[in-house]
Design a protein around this motif. Structure first.
Motif, PDB file in Angstrom:
ATOM      1  N   PRO A  30      12.623 -16.669 -14.274  1.00  0.00           N
ATOM      2  CA  PRO A  30      11.900 -17.930 -14.442  1.00  0.00           C
ATOM      3  C   PRO A  30      10.781 -18.040 -13.414  1.00  0.00           C
ATOM      4  O   PRO A  30      10.730 -17.262 -12.457  1.00  0.00           O
ATOM      5  CB  PRO A  30      12.982 -18.985 -14.194  1.00  0.00           C
ATOM      6  CG  PRO A  30      13.932 -18.317 -13.254  1.00  0.00           C
ATOM      7  CD  PRO A  30      13.962 -16.869 -13.676  1.00  0.00           C
ATOM      8  N   PRO A  31       9.864 -18.993 -13.570  1.00  0.00           N
ATOM      9  CA  PRO A  31       8.868 -19.233 -12.514  1.00  0.00           C
ATOM     10  C   PRO A  31       9.561 -19.589 -11.203  1.00  0.00           C
ATOM     11  O   PRO A  31      10.476 -20.411 -11.173  1.00  0.00           O
ATOM     12  CB  PRO A  31       8.064 -20.420 -13.062  1.00  0.00           C
ATOM     13  CG  PRO A  31       8.293 -20.395 -14.534  1.00  0.00           C
ATOM     14  CD  PRO A  31       9.673 -19.875 -14.733  1.00  0.00           C
ATOM     15  N   ILE A  32       9.136 -18.946 -10.124  1.00  0.00           N
ATOM     16  CA  ILE A  32       9.772 -19.117  -8.815  1.00  0.00           C
ATOM     17  C   ILE A  32       8.691 -19.297  -7.758  1.00  0.00           C
ATOM     18  O   ILE A  32       7.680 -18.585  -7.743  1.00  0.00           O
ATOM     19  CB  ILE A  32      10.670 -17.903  -8.487  1.00  0.00           C
ATOM     20  CG1 ILE A  32      11.894 -17.890  -9.423  1.00  0.00           C
ATOM     21  CG2 ILE A  32      11.120 -17.907  -7.038  1.00  0.00           C
ATOM     22  CD1 ILE A  32      12.749 -16.649  -9.303  1.00  0.00           C
ATOM     23  N   VAL A  33       8.884 -20.268  -6.857  1.00  0.00           N
ATOM     24  CA  VAL A  33       7.894 -20.537  -5.818  1.00  0.00           C
ATOM     25  C   VAL A  33       7.801 -19.375  -4.836  1.00  0.00           C
ATOM     26  O   VAL A  33       6.708 -18.950  -4.456  1.00  0.00           O
ATOM     27  CB  VAL A  33       8.245 -21.852  -5.073  1.00  0.00           C
ATOM     28  CG1 VAL A  33       7.296 -22.069  -3.904  1.00  0.00           C
ATOM     29  CG2 VAL A  33       8.185 -23.032  -6.031  1.00  0.00           C
ATOM     30  N   ASN A  34       8.941 -18.850  -4.411  1.00  0.00           N
ATOM     31  CA  ASN A  34       8.980 -17.735  -3.469  1.00  0.00           C
ATOM     32  C   ASN A  34       8.411 -16.489  -4.147  1.00  0.00           C
ATOM     33  O   ASN A  34       8.965 -15.994  -5.121  1.00  0.00           O
ATOM     34  CB  ASN A  34      10.431 -17.490  -3.045  1.00  0.00           C
ATOM     35  CG  ASN A  34      10.558 -16.401  -1.998  1.00  0.00           C
ATOM     36  OD1 ASN A  34       9.681 -15.574  -1.826  1.00  0.00           O
ATOM     37  ND2 ASN A  34      11.678 -16.397  -1.301  1.00  0.00           N
ATOM     38  N   ASN A  35       7.281 -15.955  -3.622  1.00  0.00           N
ATOM     39  CA  ASN A  35       6.640 -14.838  -4.314  1.00  0.00           C
ATOM     40  C   ASN A  35       7.454 -13.550  -4.250  1.00  0.00           C
ATOM     41  O   ASN A  35       7.162 -12.598  -4.965  1.00  0.00           O
ATOM     42  CB  ASN A  35       5.221 -14.601  -3.768  1.00  0.00           C
ATOM     43  CG  ASN A  35       5.209 -14.128  -2.325  1.00  0.00           C
ATOM     44  OD1 ASN A  35       6.239 -14.123  -1.660  1.00  0.00           O
ATOM     45  ND2 ASN A  35       4.050 -13.739  -1.838  1.00  0.00           N
ATOM     46  N   ALA A  36       8.480 -13.488  -3.392  1.00  0.00           N
ATOM     47  CA  ALA A  36       9.367 -12.322  -3.375  1.00  0.00           C
ATOM     48  C   ALA A  36      10.353 -12.354  -4.533  1.00  0.00           C
ATOM     49  O   ALA A  36      10.950 -11.335  -4.872  1.00  0.00           O
ATOM     50  CB  ALA A  36      10.122 -12.251  -2.049  1.00  0.00           C
ATOM     51  N   GLY A  37      10.531 -13.519  -5.144  1.00  0.00           N
ATOM     52  CA  GLY A  37      11.427 -13.635  -6.275  1.00  0.00           C
ATOM     53  C   GLY A  37      12.879 -13.533  -5.861  1.00  0.00           C
ATOM     54  O   GLY A  37      13.223 -13.522  -4.676  1.00  0.00           O
ATOM     55  N   PRO A  38      13.767 -13.439  -6.829  1.00  0.00           N
ATOM     56  CA  PRO A  38      15.194 -13.322  -6.508  1.00  0.00           C
ATOM     57  C   PRO A  38      15.504 -11.958  -5.914  1.00  0.00           C
ATOM     58  O   PRO A  38      14.825 -10.967  -6.195  1.00  0.00           O
ATOM     59  CB  PRO A  38      15.873 -13.493  -7.872  1.00  0.00           C
ATOM     60  CG  PRO A  38      14.844 -13.059  -8.868  1.00  0.00           C
ATOM     61  CD  PRO A  38      13.525 -13.451  -8.283  1.00  0.00           C
ATOM     62  N   VAL A  39      16.522 -11.908  -5.057  1.00  0.00           N
ATOM     63  CA  VAL A  39      17.035 -10.610  -4.632  1.00  0.00           C
ATOM     64  C   VAL A  39      17.460  -9.850  -5.887  1.00  0.00           C
ATOM     65  O   VAL A  39      18.170 -10.372  -6.732  1.00  0.00           O
ATOM     66  CB  VAL A  39      18.228 -10.789  -3.673  1.00  0.00           C
ATOM     67  CG1 VAL A  39      18.917  -9.453  -3.427  1.00  0.00           C
ATOM     68  CG2 VAL A  39      17.764 -11.386  -2.356  1.00  0.00           C
ATOM     69  N   GLY A  40      16.991  -8.635  -6.012  1.00  0.00           N
ATOM     70  CA  GLY A  40      17.240  -7.869  -7.224  1.00  0.00           C
ATOM     71  C   GLY A  40      16.018  -7.724  -8.104  1.00  0.00           C
ATOM     72  O   GLY A  40      16.044  -6.989  -9.092  1.00  0.00           O
ATOM     73  N   ALA A  41      14.919  -8.409  -7.745  1.00  0.00           N
ATOM     74  CA  ALA A  41      13.690  -8.304  -8.526  1.00  0.00           C
ATOM     75  C   ALA A  41      13.020  -6.945  -8.290  1.00  0.00           C
ATOM     76  O   ALA A  41      13.059  -6.394  -7.190  1.00  0.00           O
ATOM     77  CB  ALA A  41      12.730  -9.435  -8.164  1.00  0.00           C
TER      78      ALA A  41
END
Length: 231
Positions: A30-41
């Motif tokens: 989904p759209p995420i503010v943190n540009n690193a994204g979820p762990v596992g991206a």
């Protein structure tokens, strides 16, 4: 320094240049503010030559030769240099429709370098990436992604640049590939007035070797809660 994100030419069934690696899960979050994204991206962009073709209206496949740099921590005593001699081989099959989309990606990567005597050595890595998203009638979306493989840590965002592809075994004077796993699940809820919110849980882990200290890095996880308004 000047940073190239995407720069490629596209022809019928062919892409040449730099863009998303076939071994990524960019569209399955989904759209995420943190540009690193979820762990596992996995959002790596690579120089590549890609051939792609449709199987039918909902399925397509692609194969590519890609360039990605090995990610190792070389002890100073070795005086070695990392170089990429053999490119990565990647492939992907994807199914797309309005309510359920999934993909299976694969990579074969070769770690290569020169030692202090200028001799080349090689090690092979491999990985699989299975990702999907389910869109419900109320437009809510469920996302899932799983990655597993050996010597592919540089494809997983949280490990990139940490030298986690392999570790040097001083007992054998050889690098040994690390098996890494990662994944996340996410749920995006749609509200009225163009509001949306999502909850994401991601985790990534590296299997440590018997010769490594017991306090070496083992796993990481994060929980992300995001909200967006599109006026």
């Amino acid at each position: 320094s000047f940073r190239i994100r995407h720069a490629y030419g596209q022809f019928p069934h062919l892409i040449v240049g730099q863009t998303w690696s076939l071994f990524n899960n960019v569209v399955f979050a989904p759209p995420i503010v943190n540009n690193a994204g979820p762990v596992g991206a996995s959002t790596q962009r690579t120089p590549q030559i890609r051939y792609y073709k449709s199987i039918n209206k909902k399925m397509n496949w692609a194969v590519a030769i890609e360039y990605s740099s090995p990610d190792l921590n070389i002890p100073d005593s070795l005086g070695g240099t990392l170089i990429q001699v053999i490119p990565d081989l990647t492939g992907r099959i994807r199914h797309v429709d309005d309510y359920f989309t999934w993909q299976l990606g694969a990579v074969i990567t070769t770690l290569s370098g020169k030692d202090s005597t200028n001799n080349l050595s090689y090690a092979t890595g491999y990985g699989l990436n299975l990702s999907g998203k389910r869109v419900f009638l109320n437009k809510d979306v469920f996302f899932i992604s799983l990655i597993a493989g050996n010597s592919i840590a540089h494809f997983i965002n949280i490990f990139r640049g940490k030298g986690e592809d392999a570790d040097f075994n001083q007992n054998t004077n050889n690098f040994e590939g690390n098996f890494s796993t990662s994944g996340y699940v996410a749920y995006e809820k749609k509200f009225l007035h163009n509001l949306s919110a999502s909850f994401t849980f991601g985790i990534a882990a590296i299997s440590n070797k018997s010769f490594q200290p017991g306090n070496d890095f083992n796993y990481s996880y994060n929980i992300l809660i995001d909200a967006f308004w599109s006026p």
